[in-house]
Design an enzyme around this catalytic site. Structure first.
Site, PDB file in Angstrom:
ATOM      1  N   CYS A   2       0.962  -1.120   0.099  1.00  0.00           N
ATOM      2  CA  CYS A   2      -0.046   0.078  -0.002  1.00  0.00           C
ATOM      3  C   CYS A   2       0.873   1.290   0.046  1.00  0.00           C
ATOM      4  O   CYS A   2       1.610   1.598   0.971  1.00  0.00           O
ATOM      5  CB  CYS A   2      -0.945  -0.036   1.313  1.00  0.00           C
ATOM      6  SG  CYS A   2      -2.026   1.431   1.245  1.00  0.00           S
ATOM      7  N   GLU A 104      -4.113   1.361  -6.259  1.00  0.00           N
ATOM      8  CA  GLU A 104      -3.249   0.427  -6.535  1.00  0.00           C
ATOM      9  C   GLU A 104      -2.714   0.468  -8.001  1.00  0.00           C
ATOM     10  O   GLU A 104      -3.890   0.996  -8.872  1.00  0.00           O
ATOM     11  CB  GLU A 104      -3.565  -1.102  -6.038  1.00  0.00           C
ATOM     12  CG  GLU A 104      -2.646  -2.131  -6.190  1.00  0.00           C
ATOM     13  CD  GLU A 104      -1.170  -1.756  -5.577  1.00  0.00           C
ATOM     14  OE1 GLU A 104      -0.096  -1.180  -6.013  1.00  0.00           O
ATOM     15  OE2 GLU A 104      -1.011  -1.708  -4.135  1.00  0.00           O
TER      16      GLU A 104
END
Length: 221
Positions: A2, A104
């Site tokens: 992340c 992402e």
């Protein structure tokens, strides 16, 4: 992993969602939160929950060089309880890192496609985080890292890793002011279930951490 996320909620929404009694000094909604920047986190000090800002990128208290933080924005939950940098933090330096979506980048035939990912049923949520205090001479840093795990079925086509998002009913349990053994914390995150996720494509404007604003979350479809 992340490496970028958002927090667009107003302060009053955050206070209500997480049961906080005090205002958050200097809070500003953000479209493109990146490593090395200040992130909103919540801890329990033994008397009450408190919200404040930590630098994203863990600098362990024993580190000689604070630049190590740029390599420690995430901690793999599968092995954190075995690693010197994380296992003692799992005992009693657990925190909530407040967010409402994360980004992402999915590999495609045309390059990497940025996606914004959020929960279907909840606007605000919290990543499972760890924090530490580093001090050298007169310099002090309060830093954090986000725990990650292997991607679930939804995330697998996008990336092989994902951040650990705490179920709402487990948020307070994660930061309760009691000492856990590292293995207990490992078992806790291993058994968590996750709400359904949603995702959509956004432009490469978000690729640069310097960019901030509604363009970061604008859908391409």
């Amino acid at each position: 992993m992340c490496g970028r996320y958002t927090l667009l909620a107003e302060e009053v929404e955050i206070l209500k969602e997480f049961g906080l009694e005090h205002q958050i000094p200097d809070y500003t909604p953000r479209y493109n939160i990146a490593p090395g920047q200040k992130v909103l986190a919540i801890i329990h000090d033994g008397d009450q929950k408190r919200a404040g800002f930590l630098k994203w990128g863990l600098v362990p208290f024993w580190a000689k060089d604070p630049k190590i933080g740029y390599k420690m924005i995430n901690a793999r939950s599968e092995t954190a309880h075995e690693k010197p940098s994380f296992k003692n933090l799992l005992k009693q330096k657990r925190c909530l890192i407040v967010a409402d979506s994360f980004y992402e980048w999915q590999r495609t035939d045309n390059g990497k496609q940025a996606k914004r990912i959020s929960l279907k049923e909840r606007k605000l949520f919290a990543f499972a985080g760890l924090w530490d205090k580093w001090k050298q001479d007169e310099e002090e840093l309060y830093t954090c890292t986000i725990l990650t795990k292997k991607a679930n079925t939804f995330m697998e086509p996008i990336h092989d890793r994902m951040p650990i998002i705490l179920p709402k009913e487990q948020q307070d349990n994660w930061i309760e002011p009691v000492k856990w053994e590292p293995e207990e914390a490992h078992d806790f995150v291993t058994q968590l279930t996750l709400d359904d996720l949603d995702a959509y494509n956004v432009s490469d404007y978000v690729n640069s951490a310097k960019n901030e604003g509604p363009e970061c979350i604008q859908s391409l479809t």
